[in-house]
Design an enzyme around this catalytic site. Sequence first.
Site, PDB file in Angstrom:
ATOM      1  N   GLU A  38       0.865  -1.173   0.000  1.00  0.00           N
ATOM      2  CA  GLU A  38       0.000   0.000   0.000  1.00  0.00           C
ATOM      3  C   GLU A  38       0.907   1.230   0.000  1.00  0.00           C
ATOM      4  OE1 GLU A  38      -3.682   1.940   2.603  1.00  0.00           O
ATOM      5  OE2 GLU A  38      -2.785   0.019   3.193  1.00  0.00           O
ATOM      6  N   ARG A 262       5.061 -13.182   9.623  1.00  0.00           N
ATOM      7  CA  ARG A 262       5.714 -11.914   9.334  1.00  0.00           C
ATOM      8  C   ARG A 262       7.027 -11.823  10.107  1.00  0.00           C
ATOM      9  NH1 ARG A 262       2.146  -7.090  11.268  1.00  0.00           N
ATOM     10  NH2 ARG A 262       4.076  -5.978  10.853  1.00  0.00           N
ATOM     11  N   LYS A 272       4.115   0.342   9.819  1.00  0.00           N
ATOM     12  CA  LYS A 272       4.195   1.606   9.084  1.00  0.00           C
ATOM     13  C   LYS A 272       3.530   2.732   9.861  1.00  0.00           C
ATOM     14  CE  LYS A 272       2.833   0.308   4.874  1.00  0.00           C
ATOM     15  NZ  LYS A 272       2.470   0.404   3.448  1.00  0.00           N
TER      16      LYS A 272
END
Length: 558
Positions: A38, A262, A272
């Site tokens: 994104e 992850r 983020k």
Amino acid sequence: MTEDTKEVKSLNFLEEIVENDLREGKTGGRLLTRFPPEPNGYLHLGHAKSICLNFGLAQKYGGQTNLRFDDTNPITEDTEYVDSIKADVRWLGFEWAAELYASDYFAQLYEFAKKLIQQGLAYVDDSTAEAIASQKGTPTEPGQDSPFRTRSIEENLELFEGMKAGKYPDGSRVLRAKIDMASPNMHFRDPVIYRIKHAHHHRTGDQWCIYPMYDFAHGQSDSIEKITHSICTLEFIPHRPLYDWFIDKLDIFPSHQYEFARLNLTYTVMSKRKLKQLVEEGHVAGWDDPRMPTLSGVRRRGYTPEAIRDFCERIGVAKRDNLIDVGLLEFCVREHLNKIATRVMVVLDPDPIKVVITNYPEGQTEELSIENNPEQPEEGSRNVTFSREILVEREDFMENPPKKFFRLAPGNRVRLKGAYIIECNDVIKDSEGKVTELHCTYVPESKSGSDTSGLKVQGTIHWVNAATALPVEVRLYDRLFQVEDLSEAEGDFKDHLNPNSLEIVHAFAEPSLKEATGTYQFLRKGYFCLDSDSSSERLIFNRTVGLKDSWAKDQKKK
């Protein structure tokens, strides 16, 4: 090693899936993955793991990888982030088959949504966000139907087209999938798939004022591109049934989602949103601050793509979340830099001790040849100048040394790197008792490379010629946080910032660094690189990593 014994490493579970699918012809003999960031921030080391996995699988099995930007939220997205993401992927050493955007599919996604409405599987809801959240119920209690759930197909189509035409304000209406408000999977409880946002989009401008939610855009974009293996992190496991439901109901290409753990690193945040907070609140100097775990940050710090790829290979691909020691990453960085870094001498002490070699002729200067990298003999050597007065680190001298102190002390002999053996004879102090000079004598027959003195010394120290020493600024970076596992830390994550994560010192370097371009090992100190803030008048070097893991040792002392 023969071809038969070359492949000794066992396959990870994703490689096993891919090999099985290819062998059984499930994907028509093709492999197409995607990396779908994104564009609302800069990539970090967690994304590096995903990049290496998606592109690495494609490379290993003769497939391809698309770079697809999930640009469905115009409020948070920017072309700055798009550009940075492309630069980071290329820096890591990968090239995508196609550069794509979810916004490329807005018209098609809109038609998909209309198809769901026409099938009686989606409806326009006028409820507030708070009401929708309340309707969802809890994991142990079923949800409640929206009062708008029974709208007719015709009314829903008309309202949805009105949403697209900009007739309604933000937040006034949403489009929800009609699935099962009693489902044990909360994602099945009539999820929102479109919302109204009158916001300028970085690619489509003001063409659209409705935007698809991630769960709707993701699987359908995969399907449009005919992605064979859609690889996500573990938090998307509960989303997978919804991913499959949309594909099934729309009767489109059946992409499949697979999940892996992850990357979680000690002393690091990998979010983020939190990294953006650090930037916007001024805790760091920007997204590329060398203390940040962003790829632009570690690149500026001097990490190499080879080291990061090696790290991602070493940690492997797991099905369960775990916490990886950042020391392993630093080890990989150190291992690679040891092979490629040019060795130079820099006295990091801003207040070094001057050494006067009393039996060396005044006014005489000689050129000494020092190897650039013992790991790479083909890189040759460079010349450094030597004269009567040199500078050494203050920590390399002790007036009353303990046993096994093999550096400078009254009566001690030590070798100067690439030069001669010297012996400390006299200690000169100022009126306050501070050591200002050491008077030493050198052994002319002890020159490095042609030593005929027969003397053996146990210590070698670095130095710079006082007459030609180059003033430089050195930024000593340490870990940004003081807590090993921030997910377990109490209070706000910013409460655990390390106040000593940056120390700036003024140092003295050999003149060869005036033309610095690459990566360097400052002898006995660590690995350093030229910072982007540097200029010809102000040379700035960042410490990439120390020569050994001093952090772990320091923590054990506490």
